[in-house]
Every structure is written in structure tokens, then in C-alpha cells.
Design an enzyme around this catalytic site. Structure first.
Site, short mmCIF file in Angstrom:
data_model
loop_
_atom_site.label_atom_id
_atom_site.label_comp_id
_atom_site.label_asym_id
_atom_site.label_seq_id
_atom_site.Cartn_x
_atom_site.Cartn_y
_atom_site.Cartn_z
N LYS A 35 60.19 58.28 2.94
CA LYS A 35 60.25 58.63 1.88
C LYS A 35 61.45 59.26 1.35
CE LYS A 35 58.31 63.39 2.21
NZ LYS A 35 57.26 64.05 2.73
N ARG A 128 49.52 73.88 0.61
CA ARG A 128 49.61 72.57 -0.04
C ARG A 128 48.16 71.95 0.31
NH1 ARG A 128 54.49 68.24 0.35
NH2 ARG A 128 52.83 67.13 1.88
C1 PLP Z 1 57.33 64.52 3.79
C2 PLP Z 1 56.30 64.75 4.74
C3 PLP Z 1 56.62 64.88 6.05
C4 PLP Z 1 57.87 64.53 6.55
O1 PLP Z 1 58.56 65.94 6.41
P1 PLP Z 1 60.01 66.23 6.89
O2 PLP Z 1 60.35 67.68 6.73
O3 PLP Z 1 60.96 65.35 6.01
O4 PLP Z 1 60.24 65.95 8.37
C5 PLP Z 1 55.42 64.81 6.94
N1 PLP Z 1 54.11 65.07 6.51
C6 PLP Z 1 53.99 64.98 5.06
C7 PLP Z 1 52.35 65.10 4.80
C8 PLP Z 1 54.99 64.82 4.17
O5 PLP Z 1 54.53 65.06 3.00
#
Ligand code: PLP
Length: 356
Positions: A35, A128
Site C-alpha cells: 500500500k 486500532r
Molecule cells: C500497513 C500495514 C502493515 C505494514 O506496516 P509497515 O509499517 O509498513 O511495515 C502491516 N499490517 C497492517 C494491518 C497494516 O495496515
């Protein structure tokens, strides 16, 4: 065309190999999270030919782009009820915490004649997503209901930390997740295949050899893209922080004073700015703005340049101290932190160039 994002595919490949080796050496499978760069298709080709296990994104639109992939696709953001049909079509696994949604996914999966896998999210205190870890009754009753659904497989558990509450993953909090998993396996006589222990903020535990036994998956975006772990903000050895850089063009260069003249109100974004009096300075305006980047998370590669401020389409730089004699039409280069990379790949006004 400028502004443009330059993607060095060799550096991306290097970071991918390094992160895969690091995560797999800890006994975990790896999900690469796409993402942060809006699922760029050239980067995707690298993932497709790599040893990673899963491709994950928060947006179903990005997963849809990976139609035909050999990797399993994972939806990271809790599904909306309204997208249940898309989710079972374009994701093999999704992260969930709401029974109503899981039941909807079950119905959608039945229609498609599919078994949809889910990770049940447990909140270990970051506040969250997830069922709060202290509410064991809610965890067990949810599991019991999930196990009644014919087209849903409870594939495992997951936790997300350091996103809202900035809580750092440690051996003690991640061990709670492992323990909850063990209790569920015992109570219902089932096997949980995945205990997913977080994102780039969990990587420091690998180096310290403190990742609890039982955590067998990590979901990694930022460390892969920008080369740093995110619990303490340390760069990881052998990674690049400039696989993605931004180039933008100077459209005005004038000597002016550094403090605005007249009574000041609020800027274009409703903030009341504070101006430092630097005397007369060389000010460069470049053609990129808040619509394309986050000025607070943008770093001029010429370290003698300061970013003074930005509006939607303009970024204002102080180039007084620079050794280079900048002119209108010159290009200024930047490294990006996460939020700038996110915006630069989301903005349709930023071109992309690939370096091979
Ligand atoms: C964005 C996200 C990640 C990845 O996080 P990073 O800090 O970019 O490695 C992993 N798990 C969830 C649920 C996320 O929303």
C-alpha cells in the site's frame, strides 16, 4: 515531465532480498505490504518473481491489480460489509474483527464456492483494530461462531502495533498473542496456521533474538521500501533508503526576506505558521505541493537546502546556503519518508520513472 518519482528497481530488489532473508531467518513467513507505493506494477513484477509468501494491501483495488499472481493475496484493512463480494474474489485471506462482516464474507464465499481464510485480529493495546486481548470471553465466543461458518477458515491470529497507539512490539506483548493462539487451539482442538506478529516495527526483535517462538509471520511494508525498522527508526544494515526519490522543478528563484509583510492570519490549510527571520534569502519555488507530498516527510538530497513551507501545488525552499547556484528550470531531488511516498504514488500528477 516533473514532478516525478524515480524508482530504482535494483535497489528495490536488494531491499526485497534483504528483508526476505531477515524475516525468513527468524522462522517467519513474509507478507510484503504494497500500500505504501499504491501497488506499482513494475515493483509488483519483482515481488512476483521473488521468494516472498504473501502480497498484502489495505485496498482491494490494489489486490485486484494482481489478478493471476502466484502469491496468496491478503487484505489488511478490515473489510467493509459493502465490499464482501470483492474481498472473497480478490483476496485469499483477510484480517477481521467483526462477526457481522465475517458472516457476510461467509455468504459471499459460499456464492463463489470458495473457502475464504481469515486472521482474527487481537488488539494488544495499540487501540486500532482487533478484539481487546483482555476480553477473552469475546475472543472465544467469536471463535466459536467463526468455526460454525462453512466457507470461512480461521487461518490464524494477527496483531497490529505502532500504528495508532505507537505501542512497540516486545517479547512480552507478542507472547500474549501466542498464548491466546495456544488456548484457542486447545479449547477447540484446531490448528492455527498463522500467528502474524505485526509490521516493520517488529523487526528489531529479530535482531535482538527476542521474537517469541510461535510468531510465524510478519507483514512488512516500510522496511522493504525505505530500509528502516519503525519501532526506533533505525536503518537496517545493507538496505537502501533511496530506492524511491522525487524530482521537482524550480519555477521561481528570487531573493526576498524571510518574514511575510503585514498582519498574518492562517495559511491555505488553516494553520497559523511561525516564520523564522533569516534575513534576505534565496527562495526557490518548486512545482510540487501538499497534493503530491507531505512536506514534513521530504528530505532534500542537497543537505544545505531547507524546506520553508508548502501549499497545495508549491513547495518553497531556502537555497541560500547551497553550494550549487540554482536557476529556474533546475531539478531538485528528495528522499521520501513513508507519508510522502504514499502521497507521491497516489497523486495522479506525479509521473514515474524506472531505473533498471
Ligand atoms: C500497513 C500495514 C502493515 C505494514 O506496516 P509497515 O509499517 O509498513 O511495515 C502491516 N499490517 C497492517 C494491518 C497494516 O495496515
Amino acid at each position: 515531465m516533473y514532478p516525478r518519482l524515480v524508482i530504482d528497481l535494483n535497489k528495490v530488489k536488494n531491499n526485497l532480498n534483504k528483508i526476505t532473508e531477515m524475516v525468513k531467518s527468524s522462522g517467519c513467513s513474509i507478507m510484503i505490504v504494497t500500500k505504501g507505493y499504491s501497488g506499482d506494477e513494475e515493483v509488483h513484477k519483482i515481488l512476483e518473481n521473488s521468494d516472498i509468501d504473501y502480497i498484502a494491501d489495505s485496498r482491494i483495488q490494489n489486490l485486484k491489480k494482481y489478478e493471476g499472481t502466484k502469491k496468496e493475496r491478503v487484505l489488511l484493512r478490515l473489510p467493509m460489509n459493502s465490499e464482501a463480494e470483492e474481498v472473497v474474489k480478490y483476496a485469499d485471506i483477510s484480517l477481521n474483527s467483526e462477526l457481522t462482516t465475517i458472516r457476510n464474507l461467509n455468504r459471499a464465499a459460499a456464492k463463489e464456492n470458495k473457502i475464504h481464510k481469515i486472521l482474527l485480529m487481537i488488539d494488544l493495546g495499540d487501540l486500532r483494530e482487533g478484539i481487546f486481548f483482555k476480553n477473552e470471553d469475546e475472543i472465544f465466543s467469536t471463535v466459536e461462531e467463526i468455526l460454525k461458518l462453512k466457507n470461512i477458515q480461521l487461518f490464524g491470529l494477527g496483531v497490529n502495533l505502532t500504528c495508532y497507539g505507537a505501542v512497540i512490539p516486545q517479547n512480552d506483548n507478542l507472547s500474549i498473542l501466542v498464548d491466546i493462539g495456544k488456548k484457542i487451539e486447545k479449547k477447540y482442538n484446531i490448528k492455527l496456521h498463522m500467528i502474524s506478529g505485526g509490521n516493520s516495527s517488529s523487526l528489531h526483535l529479530i535482531n535482538k533474538k527476542e521474537l517469541p517462538e510461535g510468531i510465524n509471520n510478519l507483514r512488512i511494508g516500510e522496511a522493504f521500501l525505505l530500509g528502516g525498522e519503525t519501532a526506533y527508526g533505525e536503518m537496517l544494515e545493507g538496505f537502501y533508503d533511496d530506492a524511491f526519490t522525487l524530482e521537482a522543478e524550480i519555477i521561481e528563484l528570487k531573493e526576498k526576506q524571510s518574514v511575510p509583510i503585514g498582519e498574518t492570519g492562517v495559511d491555505a490549510f488553516g494553520n497559523k505558521p511561525v516564520y523564522e527571520d533569516r534575513g534576505i534569502i534565496k527562495r526557490a519555488i518548486i512545482a510540487v505541493g501538499r497534493q503530491d507530498v507531505d512536506p514534513d516527510n521530504l528530505h532534500p538530497i542537497d543537505s544545505k537546502i531547507d524546506i520553508l513551507g508548502a501549499s497545495s501545488d508549491h513547495l518553497i525552499l531556502d537555497v541560500t546556503k547551497s553550494d550549487k547556484d540554482y536557476k529556474v528550470g533546475d531539478i531538485v531531488n528528495f528522499k521520501l519518508s513513508y507519508s510522502s511516498l504514499l502521497r507521491a504514488t497516489t497523486s495522479s500528477y506525479v509521473e514515474r520513472e524506472y531505473k533498471i
